[in-house]
Design an enzyme around this catalytic site. Structure first.
Site, PDB file in Angstrom:
ATOM      1  N   HIS A  58       0.813  -1.221   0.000  1.00 52.65           N
ATOM      2  CA  HIS A  58       0.000   0.000   0.000  1.00 52.65           C
ATOM      3  C   HIS A  58       0.841   1.264   0.000  1.00 52.65           C
ATOM      4  O   HIS A  58       0.366   2.335  -0.389  1.00 52.65           O
ATOM      5  CB  HIS A  58      -0.998   0.004   1.168  1.00 52.65           C
ATOM      6  CG  HIS A  58      -0.402   0.269   2.515  1.00 52.65           C
ATOM      7  ND1 HIS A  58      -0.080  -0.736   3.400  1.00 52.65           N
ATOM      8  CD2 HIS A  58      -0.067   1.424   3.132  1.00 52.65           C
ATOM      9  CE1 HIS A  58       0.413  -0.202   4.510  1.00 52.65           C
ATOM     10  NE2 HIS A  58       0.432   1.102   4.371  1.00 52.65           N
TER      11      HIS A  58
ATOM     12  N   ASP B  62      -0.161  -7.512   1.053  1.00 44.35           N
ATOM     13  CA  ASP B  62       0.393  -6.181   1.323  1.00 44.35           C
ATOM     14  C   ASP B  62       1.919  -6.198   1.404  1.00 44.35           C
ATOM     15  O   ASP B  62       2.514  -5.634   2.326  1.00 44.35           O
ATOM     16  CB  ASP B  62      -0.187  -5.609   2.616  1.00 44.35           C
ATOM     17  CG  ASP B  62       0.010  -4.103   2.705  1.00 44.35           C
ATOM     18  OD1 ASP B  62       0.094  -3.457   1.646  1.00 44.35           O
ATOM     19  OD2 ASP B  62       0.110  -3.582   3.831  1.00 44.35           O
TER      20      ASP B  62
ATOM     21  N   GLY C  31       3.544   5.877   8.691  1.00 42.18           N
ATOM     22  CA  GLY C  31       4.941   5.991   8.252  1.00 42.18           C
ATOM     23  C   GLY C  31       5.761   4.783   8.637  1.00 42.18           C
ATOM     24  O   GLY C  31       6.808   4.529   8.042  1.00 42.18           O
ATOM     25  N   ASN C  32       5.302   4.016   9.633  1.00 40.65           N
ATOM     26  CA  ASN C  32       5.977   2.770  10.011  1.00 40.65           C
ATOM     27  C   ASN C  32       5.721   1.643   9.017  1.00 40.65           C
ATOM     28  O   ASN C  32       6.420   0.625   9.019  1.00 40.65           O
ATOM     29  CB  ASN C  32       5.510   2.293  11.381  1.00 40.65           C
ATOM     30  CG  ASN C  32       6.323   2.876  12.529  1.00 40.65           C
ATOM     31  OD1 ASN C  32       5.834   3.727  13.264  1.00 40.65           O
ATOM     32  ND2 ASN C  32       7.566   2.434  12.670  1.00 40.65           N
ATOM     33  N   SER C  33       4.712   1.816   8.171  1.00 39.16           N
ATOM     34  CA  SER C  33       4.313   0.747   7.257  1.00 39.16           C
ATOM     35  C   SER C  33       5.477   0.261   6.403  1.00 39.16           C
ATOM     36  O   SER C  33       6.143   1.046   5.729  1.00 39.16           O
ATOM     37  CB  SER C  33       3.197   1.240   6.329  1.00 39.16           C
ATOM     38  OG  SER C  33       2.034   1.502   7.054  1.00 39.16           O
TER      39      SER C  33
ATOM     40  N   GLY D 219     -12.395 -22.147  -5.349  1.00 36.37           N
ATOM     41  CA  GLY D 219     -13.789 -21.734  -5.441  1.00 36.37           C
ATOM     42  C   GLY D 219     -14.654 -22.146  -4.282  1.00 36.37           C
ATOM     43  O   GLY D 219     -15.805 -22.540  -4.472  1.00 36.37           O
TER      44      GLY D 219
END
Length: 570
Positions: free
Chosen positions: A206, A246, A315-317, A370
């Site tokens: 992200h 992510d 900001g730590n991401s 599925g």
């Protein structure tokens, strides 16, 4: 004035969708939505009748059409058909593609074809295997260049200060943003860390979303900043990414002073001490410490994440979560800004599983069969993955899996839970054929103790298909309303009136589901009045009228909401 963003985009909000899903379920009287009939007429795929000669001929034509574009699917469908001549022909076609992939050193494709041939049985091709690479040799060749999988003793940090030197600030310049007639610098700030001396580093997807997301049409440039020289922006490029987990793999053309070593977060327990390094709200080289609060939080579409009490901010991401041995145990993703103190991190096992895929393919595409379901338990013991819904026409549907079946192994690896199944499948590319085992004959209830005496173990073949971007919407388009309510809301319904096709009776409520939380129970009456699809926010809204036994049979009109995706699709 500079506006800093790290969690303000659509993809980042999906990280915590399940938490928001739970708290966003609402019940209220509503008069603003007009009632109308639900169009329930759909062309639902049916099981293939292999006793019908016309159906068989159509299936043979379909297999022939798959031979070039989807050769593994062709082999799988031939096995289901059971025609030895066609099976042999599809195997030969796949063998030729495999040998070509080896000759072209396309080991990524070669491994997929070889695994599928192994699953189906080589037969006449076994003699030729010695002329090509063995599975072990292929895997070694495939992984030898992948960053982060080998220890680098020379670059390994000796102190916390060294770990901070191996952590960088991710800087995404998105140009100028105009608000209220004024222009502002639109900057996304995150964190990352080096995993290879060649300049490879890891961050959250992200953070760099605007660099690769085709839906973003604005200006975007990617840089990193080193702790020792925070004034210099070093250009970086995206090598690979996985939006569901992510994660993203980047590269810069410099050699870092230190490279962090990946640990084994399976050893982490609740209460273990950890430290997070990153750039919260633009403050480079910030270290915070805490403990692991939980190891099994379902906040992403696939797998579980850690909850931690270390201070983590915007900001730590993408920064590392390290243990007392200075090894990376997880990748931080900022947390929920509206809920102070709730912070999370992605276990490093998922990164290990994904590195080879991100390195060899820009975008990681996950597989599925599925289905929708949960971990099956016998008391406290996990015994497998229970199927609670099968999408018509899906690989599971064509393989004969049904509601109530419990998957116990895949590719020879034991499956005791949903997480086991998902993690194993992450290691294989879509369009791979795997063997599997399952048990049928369980009573369809949620009792704590299993007392079935008529259980039967069966074996078969599963084709891993490409996971759709929005499984819930796929179900809405493909299946009847009453069937779709199982994965969307956790209630199985059956039609209750020949006069009103929108009237149903609840046959079963899945324990722990949205329906269970809203006090629905077996035999409650439900009338579906309206369904609305929100494509922008990826949600389904359903207006229903019901009488619930647990609420004194009071008449009530309510709106249920469900996201297009959730962690229980596989």
């Amino acid at each position: 004035m500079i506006i800093f963003k790290t969690l303000g985009n659509k993809k980042s909000s999906k990280i915590c969708f399940f938490f928001l899903y739970v708290i966003s379920l609402f019940v209220f009287c509503i008069n603003c939505i007009s009632c109308k009939s639900i169009n329930n007429v759909k062309n639902i795929p049916q099981p293939i009748d292999y006793d019908d000669s016309k159906v068989v001929q159509n299936e043979i034509q379909r297999i022939n059409s798959f031979m070039e574009s989807e050769p593994v699917r062709a082999l799988w469908r031939a096995i289901l058909l059971g025609d030895e001549e066609i099976i042999s022909r599809t195997k030969e076609n796949l063998w030729n593609l495999y040998t070509r992939a080896v000759d072209e050193k396309n080991y990524y494709e070669a491994i997929k074809y070889l695994k599928s041939l192994e699953t189906a049985g080589f037969s006449s091709f076994e003699k030729s295997l010695s002329e090509k690479k063995s599975p072990e040799e292929l895997t070694k060749l495939f992984l030898q260049e992948v960053p982060g999988l080998q220890s680098d003793n020379e670059k390994r940090p000796k102190t916390i200060a060294d770990c901070m030197e191996a952590t960088v600030t991710i800087w995404v310049d998105r140009g100028i943003k105009v608000q209220n007639g004024s222009g502002y610098a639109d900057i996304v700030i995150g964190s990352g860390f080096f995993i290879d001396r060649r300049g490879y580093l890891v961050t959250n997807y992200h953070v760099i979303d605007s660099m690769v997301n085709p839906k973003y049409e604005g200006y975007s440039r990617l840089y990193i900043k080193l702790l020792e020289d925070s004034d210099t922006k070093i250009p970086a490029k995206v090598i690979g990414y996985d939006s569901l987990l992510d994660l993203a793999l980047l590269k810069v053309e410099i050699e870092p002073k230190f490279v962090l070593e990946l640990g084994t977060s399976a050893d982490l327990k609740i209460g273990d001490k950890v430290s997070a390094i990153g750039t919260p709200i633009g403050l480079e080289g910030t270290l915070t410490s805490g403990i692991i609060s939980s190891t099994e939080r379902k906040l992403m579409t696939l797998g579980n994440v850690f909850q931690l009490d270390a201070a983590v901010n915007s900001g730590n991401s993408g920064g590392p979560l390290i243990d007392e041995n200075l090894k990376v145990q997880a990748i931080v993703f900022a947390g929920m800004l509206q809920f102070q103190g709730l912070n999370f991190a992605i276990p490093v096992e998922y990164l290990r599983q994904e590195l080879s895929l991100m390195y060899n393919h820009c975008e990681v595409v996950h597989s599925w069969i599925g289905c929708y379901g949960h971990t099956k338990r016998n008391g406290k013991q996990k015994i497998g993955l229970e199927i609670q819904y099968v999408l018509p026409g899906s690989p599971a549907f064509l393989s004969g899996l049904k509601e109530g079946d419990v998957i116990t192994s895949i590719d020879g690896k034991k499956v005791t839970s949903l997480e086991d199944f998902q993690f194993i499948c992450m290691g294989y590319e879509p369009e791979t054929l795997l063997s599997f085992s399952y048990i049928t004959g369980y009573d369809n209830d949620d009792s704590a103790e299993i007392k079935n005496d008529n259980l039967t173990e069966k074996n078969g073949f599963l084709y891993l298909d490409k996971r759709p971007e929005d499984p819930g919407y796929e179900i809405f388009k493909t299946d009847f309303v009453q069937n779709g309510f199982v994965p969307l809301f956790g209630m199985k319904m059956i039609p209750s009136s020949t006069l009103n096709k929108n009237s149903y009776t609840i046959e079963r409520v899945i324990k722990g589901s949205a329906a269970d939380e809203l006090y629905f129970s077996k035999f409650d009456a439900v009338t579906v009045r309206d369904m609305k699809i929100d494509m922008e926010n990826e949600y389904i809204f359903v207006q229903i009228y019901s009488k619930r036994k647990k609420k004194g049979f009071l008449d009530i009109t309510m709106v249920l909401s469900a996201p297009f995706d959730n962690p229980y699709y596989f």
